[in-house]
Design an enzyme around this catalytic site. Structure first.
Site, short mmCIF file in Angstrom:
data_model
loop_
_atom_site.label_atom_id
_atom_site.label_comp_id
_atom_site.label_asym_id
_atom_site.label_seq_id
_atom_site.Cartn_x
_atom_site.Cartn_y
_atom_site.Cartn_z
N LYS A 123 6.37 -1.85 1.90
CA LYS A 123 5.19 -1.25 2.55
C LYS A 123 4.03 -2.24 2.45
O LYS A 123 3.10 -2.07 1.66
CB LYS A 123 4.86 0.12 1.93
CG LYS A 123 4.07 1.02 2.89
CD LYS A 123 4.14 2.46 2.48
CE LYS A 123 3.18 3.36 3.23
NZ LYS A 123 3.30 3.37 4.70
N TYR A 167 0.83 -1.20 0.00
CA TYR A 167 0.00 0.00 0.00
C TYR A 167 0.86 1.24 0.00
O TYR A 167 2.08 1.18 0.15
CB TYR A 167 -0.95 0.00 1.20
CG TYR A 167 -0.29 0.29 2.54
CD1 TYR A 167 0.52 -0.64 3.18
CD2 TYR A 167 -0.49 1.53 3.17
CE1 TYR A 167 1.11 -0.36 4.41
CE2 TYR A 167 0.09 1.81 4.41
CZ TYR A 167 0.89 0.85 5.02
OH TYR A 167 1.48 1.13 6.22
N LEU A 227 11.15 1.56 6.85
CA LEU A 227 10.50 2.02 5.63
C LEU A 227 11.20 3.29 5.14
O LEU A 227 11.41 4.22 5.93
CB LEU A 227 9.03 2.32 5.90
CG LEU A 227 8.25 2.66 4.62
CD1 LEU A 227 7.89 1.37 3.88
CD2 LEU A 227 7.00 3.45 4.92
N GLU A 255 12.82 3.23 13.79
CA GLU A 255 11.72 4.08 13.34
C GLU A 255 10.57 3.90 14.31
O GLU A 255 10.68 3.14 15.27
CB GLU A 255 11.30 3.74 11.90
CG GLU A 255 10.78 2.34 11.70
CD GLU A 255 10.27 2.07 10.27
OE1 GLU A 255 10.01 3.02 9.52
OE2 GLU A 255 10.13 0.88 9.93
N1 PDD Z 1 2.87 5.08 7.53
N2 PDD Z 1 7.68 3.97 8.79
C1 PDD Z 1 6.56 3.26 8.88
C2 PDD Z 1 6.62 1.92 9.53
C3 PDD Z 1 5.35 3.76 8.37
O1 PDD Z 1 4.24 3.03 8.44
C4 PDD Z 1 5.32 5.06 7.77
C5 PDD Z 1 4.09 5.66 7.18
C6 PDD Z 1 6.53 5.79 7.72
C7 PDD Z 1 6.61 7.15 7.08
O2 PDD Z 1 6.57 7.09 5.67
P1 PDD Z 1 6.02 8.31 4.81
O3 PDD Z 1 6.81 9.50 5.21
O4 PDD Z 1 6.27 7.90 3.41
O5 PDD Z 1 4.56 8.48 5.14
C8 PDD Z 1 7.69 5.21 8.22
C9 PDD Z 1 1.66 5.48 6.87
C10 PDD Z 1 1.35 6.92 6.91
C11 PDD Z 1 0.53 4.57 7.32
O6 PDD Z 1 0.79 3.39 7.51
O7 PDD Z 1 -0.60 5.04 7.46
#
Ligand code: PDD
Length: 286
Positions: free
Chosen positions: A147, A32, A203, A179
């Site tokens: 992801k 996703y 991620l 993270e």
């Molecule tokens: N999550 N690390 C993890 C484990 C994440 O699930 C996310 C984002 C990020 C940040 O990635 P980005 O800057 O590309 O949003 C880092 C999304 C927002 C979610 O699962 O809803």
């Protein structure tokens, strides 16, 4: 909620239904993206679609749609509330197979879904006070760069944080902070912005890359380096970043204050840059 895109059609939510034999449902066999959009303009679409392609390739799937097709879908979803800030959610699973069998089906037809929802406006208390986080052992798998929709560990960790009155769980593996359960991690140590290097254990956040760019623009020294748990606890500042949370200052960690216990000066500088970047995005010039 407005219409949902499902397998080539835009349908009302109650008609957006998927078979129980979908591998996304049975195995979490899918990937996703979450893409923020400001006044109808998605932020960093090419980067998000590149990460989607990387995730798909890593699980042995191909891009089901071209970037142009995705752009058209996003535009239609966002057009329901053109002035609003929204988050696009899209998901691609390995589709429906005739029976439950772990092995990939021979010729899968992916299930492709996308929807948009209003983005929460940041509570002003967050900029004033910051948020609390807890530190937890990382119980996720070893391919956190994908992801994946298989998010049970993240769901459990985020829930644990919530039950501890915290906004996020910061995850530790082999003594290193990597993270958050749903966000990337930055610390300010000796005046330098530090974030863990990319690899299979975290991620590669789109917001993370943007924050590194904004730091450079703001003349804030940064480096990608390991963050031992002691560095995390002794940092002057701790931030978490994501598409929906932007850059969020963490001021309490397991009940201990970080720095002064208030959002720090470096955070304020980068947040100013981030908010300016969003204004440019709304004008279509980011
Ligand atoms: N999550 N690390 C993890 C484990 C994440 O699930 C996310 C984002 C990020 C940040 O990635 P980005 O800057 O590309 O949003 C880092 C999304 C927002 C979610 O699962 O809803």
């Amino acid at each position: 909620m407005g219409e949902i895109y499902l397998n080539g059609q835009f349908v009302p939510p109650e008609q957006a239904v998927v078979s129980v034999l979908d591998r996304g449902f049975l195995f979490g066999d899918g990937v996703y993206e979450v893409i923020p959009a400001y006044a109808g303009k998605p932020l960093r679409t090419p980067e998000h679609l590149q990460r989607l392609e990387n995730s798909l390739r890593a699980i042995g799937m191909q891009a089901p749609l071209s970037d142009v097709q995705w752009d058209e879908i996003f535009a239609r979803l966002l057009s329901a509330s053109p002035e609003a800030d929204q988050a696009i959610y899209l998901q691609v699973t390995r589709g429906v197979a005739p029976t439950r069998d772990h092995r990939f089906p021979k010729a899968p037809t992916p299930t492709v879904m996308a929807m948009a929802k209003p983005m929460k406006v940041r509570d002003p208390a967050i900029a004033r006070e910051g948020v609390a986080a807890v530190v937890r052992e990382d119980i996720r798998w070893l391919r956190c760069d994908i992801k994946s929709t298989a998010l049970l560990a993240a769901v459990m960790l985020r829930q644990e944080a919530d039950e501890a009155g915290a906004e996020e769980a910061i995850l530790i593996r082999d003594g290193l902070a990597l993270e958050g359960s749903t966000s990337n991690l930055f610390i300010v140590l000796d005046g330098v912005l530090v974030t863990p290097p990319k690899g299979q254990l975290l991620l590669p956040g789109i917001t993370r890359d943007l924050v590194l760019e904004l730091a450079e623009r703001a003349g804030l020294a940064s480096r990608e380096a390991d963050v031992p748990v002691a560095a995390l606890r002794n940092a002057e500042e701790v931030w978490i970043t994501s598409s929906t949370r932007e850059v969020m200052p963490v001021t309490r960690l397991d009940g201990q204050l970080i720095g002064s216990g208030k959002p720090g000066a470096a955070w304020q500088r980068i947040d100013d840059q981030y908010q300016a970047f969003k204004r440019e995005a709304r004008r279509g010039s980011a």
